[in-house]
Scaffold this motif. Sequence first.
Motif, PDB file in Angstrom:
ATOM      1  N   VAL A  53      -3.234   3.911  -0.925  1.00  0.00           N
ATOM      2  CA  VAL A  53      -3.396   5.334  -1.238  1.00  0.00           C
ATOM      3  C   VAL A  53      -3.462   6.168   0.031  1.00  0.00           C
ATOM      4  N   PHE A  54      -4.217   5.704   1.035  1.00  0.00           N
ATOM      5  CA  PHE A  54      -4.346   6.475   2.269  1.00  0.00           C
ATOM      6  C   PHE A  54      -3.041   6.469   3.070  1.00  0.00           C
TER       7      PHE A  54
ATOM      8  N   LEU B 242       2.388  12.108   2.905  1.00  0.00           N
ATOM      9  CA  LEU B 242       2.427  13.409   2.227  1.00  0.00           C
ATOM     10  C   LEU B 242       1.884  14.518   3.117  1.00  0.00           C
ATOM     11  N   MET B 243       0.797  14.235   3.850  1.00  0.00           N
ATOM     12  CA  MET B 243       0.212  15.263   4.719  1.00  0.00           C
ATOM     13  C   MET B 243       1.148  15.619   5.867  1.00  0.00           C
ATOM     14  N   THR B 244       1.894  14.664   6.386  1.00  0.00           N
ATOM     15  CA  THR B 244       2.829  14.979   7.466  1.00  0.00           C
ATOM     16  C   THR B 244       3.839  16.012   7.026  1.00  0.00           C
TER      17      THR B 244
ATOM     18  N   MET C  25      -3.928  14.721  -1.716  1.00  0.00           N
ATOM     19  CA  MET C  25      -4.772  13.642  -2.225  1.00  0.00           C
ATOM     20  C   MET C  25      -4.528  13.412  -3.717  1.00  0.00           C
ATOM     21  N   GLU C  26      -4.345  14.494  -4.466  1.00  0.00           N
ATOM     22  CA  GLU C  26      -4.037  14.342  -5.889  1.00  0.00           C
ATOM     23  C   GLU C  26      -2.724  13.583  -6.079  1.00  0.00           C
ATOM     24  N   ALA C  27      -1.731  13.918  -5.273  1.00  0.00           N
ATOM     25  CA  ALA C  27      -0.441  13.225  -5.384  1.00  0.00           C
ATOM     26  C   ALA C  27      -0.551  11.772  -4.938  1.00  0.00           C
ATOM     27  N   ALA C  28      -1.436  11.482  -3.958  1.00  0.00           N
ATOM     28  CA  ALA C  28      -1.585  10.108  -3.484  1.00  0.00           C
ATOM     29  C   ALA C  28      -2.266   9.227  -4.523  1.00  0.00           C
ATOM     30  N   PHE C  29      -3.219   9.763  -5.267  1.00  0.00           N
ATOM     31  CA  PHE C  29      -3.933   8.991  -6.287  1.00  0.00           C
ATOM     32  C   PHE C  29      -3.223   8.999  -7.635  1.00  0.00           C
TER      33      PHE C  29
ATOM     34  N   MET D  10      -4.256  -6.038  -5.830  1.00  0.00           N
ATOM     35  CA  MET D  10      -3.619  -6.353  -4.554  1.00  0.00           C
ATOM     36  C   MET D  10      -2.309  -5.604  -4.374  1.00  0.00           C
ATOM     37  N   PHE D  11      -1.678  -5.187  -5.479  1.00  0.00           N
ATOM     38  CA  PHE D  11      -0.434  -4.432  -5.389  1.00  0.00           C
ATOM     39  C   PHE D  11      -0.346  -3.521  -6.595  1.00  0.00           C
ATOM     40  N   MET D  12       0.550  -2.535  -6.535  1.00  0.00           N
ATOM     41  CA  MET D  12       0.674  -1.524  -7.576  1.00  0.00           C
ATOM     42  C   MET D  12       1.162  -2.153  -8.883  1.00  0.00           C
TER      43      MET D  12
END
Length: 378
Positions: free
Chosen positions: A102-103, A109-111, A211-215, A279-281
Motif C-alpha cells: 500500500v505504501f 501516486l504522490m509523485t 491514500m484513499e486510492a492506495a487503500f 502476502m499478496f493481493m
Amino acid sequence: MADGDDDDVDQEKMAAEWEQMAGGGDGDQDAMAAEWEAMADGDDDDDDMGGGQSTRILNQDEIDSLLGFDASTDSDGDKSGVRALINSAMVSYERLPMLEVVFDRLVRLMTTSLRNFTSDNVEVSLDNITAIRFGDYLNSIPLPAILSVFRAEQWDNYGLLTVDSSLIYSIVDVLLGGRRGTAAMRIEGRPYTTIERNLVERMVNVVLDDMEAAFEPLSKVDFNYDRIETNPRFATIARPANAAIVARLRVDMEDRGGRLELLLPYATLEPVREILLQMFMGEKFGRDSIWENHLATELWSTDVDIEAVLEEQVMTLGQVMNLKVGTTVLLNATPDAVVELRCGGVPMVAGRMGRVGQHIAIRVDHRLKRNGHPASTS
C-alpha cells in the motif's frame, strides 16, 4: 693498656650480638610475609570454592550494557538488556506484509499528484516503515512542525500526518513562485501564518486523496481532513502506550524538499488487519474457486436414492418375534394419505401418491424439516 683491650673485646661481642639479632629479625619478617601470603591465598580459595561468594564489582560499562543504555549504539538499532525486555511487547509491522504494498503504491501516486500540485519536478521516496509507541513518537517530533489529524470514516478512527518545517517552507516557496536554485527562507521563533497553514492544508488534502486510492484495492475508506495542530499535545489521537505504524516519506523538489510522516495506530488498522496479513493481493488462504466450481458441477450430476414411505407402525419386540410367514400386517394408509420421501433416512419432501401410465408417481406438496414437520414456505 689492659683496660683498652677489654673495651675492644666488649664492643666486638656487642656487634656480633647485634648482627645475630638483625639476622634473626629478617628471618621472622620473611616468615611473617610468607604466612600473610598463605592467608591471602586461602581467602581467595574460600571465595572461589566455598559458598559461591565473589567480591567482583561490575564497572560502569558493564552496568550500561546490562541495562541496554549503551551510548555507542544508535537509538534506532537493536536494543539489549532490560530495554529489550521492555520493548519486547511491540508488534512489528512485518506482520502486515500488504501494508508495504500500500505504501509503495502511495509513493507512486504522490509523485504524480504533487507534480501536478506544484508544477515542479517532485520525487517522493519511502525511507522506512517502523512500529513505535504513540507517546514515543510525539516526543520525537522535531519542532516546529505542522500535525494534521485526519479521520478514516469506514474504520471509525484517526490518523496523523506530520509535515516538518523544511517541507512547509519549500511548499510555500514553490506555490508562491519562488525562484529555483535558492533555499527556502526559514525564520525561527515565529508561528506559522494563515497563508502557510492554508497551503499546507491543500497539500494534506492531496496526500489524503492518494491514500484513499492506495487503500482502495484492499478496502474502501475515506480519509477526511479534521484539523491542523502545531502542538503535539493537542494532536493526541491514541493512548501514549498504544502501538502505531509510522511511514517516513521524503519529498524532494530539485534543491528543496523535506520529510512527511504518516502515522496509523494499530487500532485504526484493526478493521482491515485480516486483509493486511495477506502476502499478496487477492490471497484467499487456501480457497480455490476452480475446485469449488468443479465440486458444484459434480454434485448436481450425482445420483441419489429416494425412498417413498407409505406408512410406519410402532411394534413391540414381542410382536416382531411372533411374525411368521403368512402373517398380515395391517397399514392405515389410504389412497389420499401423505407419502414421505426420504434420502439416506433424512425426510426431504411429502406428497400424494398417484399413477402415471404404468408407473406409480408421487406429487410433491411441500418440503419437510429434519424432524418431519413441514417447512415454512415464507
